[in-house]
Structure formats: structure tokens, C-alpha cells
Design an enzyme around this catalytic site. Sequence first.
Site, mmCIF file in Angstrom:
data_model
loop_
_atom_site.group_PDB
_atom_site.id
_atom_site.type_symbol
_atom_site.label_atom_id
_atom_site.label_comp_id
_atom_site.label_asym_id
_atom_site.label_seq_id
_atom_site.Cartn_x
_atom_site.Cartn_y
_atom_site.Cartn_z
ATOM 1 N N ARG A 119 0.769 -1.254 0.065
ATOM 2 C CA ARG A 119 -0.040 0.109 0.024
ATOM 3 C C ARG A 119 0.816 1.254 0.241
ATOM 4 O O ARG A 119 0.281 2.465 0.425
ATOM 5 C CB ARG A 119 -0.883 0.009 1.280
ATOM 6 C CG ARG A 119 -2.110 -1.142 1.083
ATOM 7 C CD ARG A 119 -3.029 -1.107 2.233
ATOM 8 N NE ARG A 119 -3.957 -2.035 2.041
ATOM 9 C CZ ARG A 119 -3.954 -3.241 2.644
ATOM 10 N NH1 ARG A 119 -2.616 -3.598 3.089
ATOM 11 N NH2 ARG A 119 -4.713 -4.254 2.372
ATOM 12 N N GLU A 235 -5.983 16.232 -8.514
ATOM 13 C CA GLU A 235 -6.938 16.750 -9.538
ATOM 14 C C GLU A 235 -8.306 16.913 -8.919
ATOM 15 O O GLU A 235 -9.019 16.718 -9.980
ATOM 16 C CB GLU A 235 -6.460 15.778 -10.631
ATOM 17 C CG GLU A 235 -6.932 16.273 -11.937
ATOM 18 C CD GLU A 235 -6.623 15.311 -13.127
ATOM 19 O OE1 GLU A 235 -5.517 15.345 -13.707
ATOM 20 O OE2 GLU A 235 -7.524 14.584 -13.337
ATOM 21 N N HIS A 250 -5.031 11.306 -25.906
ATOM 22 C CA HIS A 250 -4.929 10.297 -25.245
ATOM 23 C C HIS A 250 -6.206 9.199 -26.059
ATOM 24 O O HIS A 250 -5.653 8.019 -26.159
ATOM 25 C CB HIS A 250 -5.869 10.096 -23.837
ATOM 26 C CG HIS A 250 -4.698 10.652 -22.769
ATOM 27 N ND1 HIS A 250 -5.073 11.169 -21.367
ATOM 28 C CD2 HIS A 250 -3.544 10.438 -22.689
ATOM 29 C CE1 HIS A 250 -4.063 11.361 -20.697
ATOM 30 N NE2 HIS A 250 -3.224 11.298 -21.582
ATOM 31 N N HIS A 262 3.817 9.927 -26.991
ATOM 32 C CA HIS A 262 2.653 10.811 -26.349
ATOM 33 C C HIS A 262 2.735 12.450 -26.952
ATOM 34 O O HIS A 262 1.858 12.777 -26.924
ATOM 35 C CB HIS A 262 2.980 10.608 -24.706
ATOM 36 C CG HIS A 262 2.245 11.341 -23.930
ATOM 37 N ND1 HIS A 262 0.800 11.307 -23.844
ATOM 38 C CD2 HIS A 262 2.475 12.636 -23.080
ATOM 39 C CE1 HIS A 262 0.344 12.101 -22.954
ATOM 40 N NE2 HIS A 262 1.257 13.149 -22.465
#
Length: 358
Positions: A119, A235, A250, A262
Site C-alpha cells: 500500500r 486533481e 489520449h 505521447h
Amino acid sequence: MNEITRIPVGGDQAYDVVVGRGLTDQLSALLPGADRVAVLASAPLAAKADTIEAALRADGREVTRIEIADAESGKTIETAAACWDRLGAAGFTRSDAVVAVGGGAATDLGGYVAAAWLRGVRWVPVPTSLLGMVDAAVGGKTGINTAAGKNLVGAFHPPAGVLCDLDALDSLPPADLRAGLAEVVKCGFIAEPAILDLVERDPRAAADPADPAVRTLIEYAVRVKADVVGGDLKESGRREILNYGHTLAHAIEKVEHYTWRHGDAVAVGLVFAAELSRRAGRLDDATADRHRAILTALGLPTGYDADAWPELLAAMRVDKKARGSRLRFIVLDALAETDVLDGPSDALLADAFSAVAA
């Protein structure tokens, strides 16, 4: 003299982006107490990974080397699972760390591997491409690709630091360097117009890794991103402006099965976003036209297959910025003044795409 610049990224998990040359000796200081370090790198970057591994071993660290596939082809759940298997076999604990060496795809993958293992363990990206330095490695966004789209699986997991070693750019293929400049230009339009002025004065210098202009552009772009993500890690607000041009980009990458760079896709996406801003009555003609002029001067693409529009629109509808059935786009109201265009009509989108259709 090796001048080093440290650009702070604030927030709850603050860290520095270190910019300079010959930065390998800076790595260990970012990972105090990490007895074991996994170094993820693709085969073409073996020499760089060897240097990093040697420095870590000299500092008393136990190093596990993990070879990953190059570019976007390595950003899969299968690759991530293989990395986790190696971490488990090596006995990695929460005090250990991951170092991701490579371009934006490698740092996205490495960060996600670190985010999910136990985690969350520490990680440091060592970006070797311009795109990685100014975009992927900064901000704590990590992720992998799936059949549904790019970066739809991931986690927000800030690094312990970022090492932008400019030596890596000296051997970067010119096409890859140019592609990375698309993200730099994006930062110019959304927040720092000095970037645009510098590129317009001498586009050739902007694409020459030996020219001081490249370092200046990198530092400008990193400061833009650091300022944005330091106040909005997940975000939920202002960080959305960094998606300017990325919804179409994208979609292009997905349609092209991630064979496009990209940055090349972002270049087309920026022209589309500018046209969408203009045709929505938000942006003046001069600023909209400036997008195409600057990107063309850098040798970046500004058009895409006209027949692909239905497929692109379908891909955009599953973009992570969409909300339900509504598409959302970052647009410009003026230079360095961004806003959200929520739910534009299909007709408006098609009209904007007509300007980039080739």
C-alpha cells in the site's frame, strides 16, 4: 562546475525536483533507511541502470534489478505483477524503495508498482526523456494502460524526489526530444508565456540538448507543474489545467495502439484544444493560431486522420476527465487563462476537429 537546481513541490508530501548533470550521487540522500532498492529499467537503459546500481551498492544498499519492456508496451498489469513478484521474492518491506529509470512510461509504471506494494513504499523517478522530466515524473500520478484506455488504472503516490539528469538528453533521439517539447509548450500556453517567447526566438536551440535554452525550458515547465500539483495532488481542482490538449491526445494514442509518441499526440491535441476554445467563442484568433505556428516550428505534428473522428470521439467518452456522459475539456479564455468547457455539443467538437483533420 555542476550547477544543481532544486525545485520544491509542496503539499502534504513535499519533495524536490533536482535538475542538473551527473546526479547519480544525489540518489541515496533521497532514500534514507532503505536497505533494499529495486531499480526498474528497460534493456536500452541498462548502462544508466548499471551506474545507478553501482552507486547504491557502494552506499551499502541491496539492489534488485528488474528489466521492464520499453515505452508504453511495458505499462501493463502483467508487467506490474511481475515486478511485485520480484519485490516479494527479495523480501521488500515498507522501509525499502523503488527507483524507476526511463521515460514517462517507465516512471508511470514504477510509481504504480511502488504505490501498490504494501500500500505504498518510497520511490524515485530518474526520467531519461524530456517528456519524463517535465511531465510524467513530477506530480505523483502513476498508472498503467488497459484495453479500455490509457492510465485508467493508477494511484496518486508522490515520489521521495525526482532526479532530472540532463546528461540523459544528450543521447535521446531527436524525435523523442521534440515530442517532449509538446508538454513544455503546453505549460507555456496554460501558465508561463516566457516558454513560448523562448521557443519562438530560436526553435532550433529549444531542440538542442547541448543548448542552455533546453535547461531553461525544463526548469520553467517543472516550476509550472510543481506550482499546480503542490496545491492539488488528486486533481480535484486546478490540476485539471495540466490536461490541456490531452483528451484528444489520449484518444489518438488509444486508436494508434500506443505506437504514437505521447508528445506527438499532445501536439495534435493542443491544436484541437485551441480550435475548440476559439470556436466556442473563448479564445482570440492570434493565440489560437500561435499554437500551430510554434508546434510546426518545432517539427511536431498538428493534424490527424479525418476518417478517425468517430473512433476518436468514442475513445474520448471513456477518458478519465469525462463525467458520466458529458465530456470535459480544458480550454483557454486567453493566454495563460484556463477554464473548463463542460459538455460541448458533438457538432462543436466535430467543427474543432475539422481544423486538425488531415
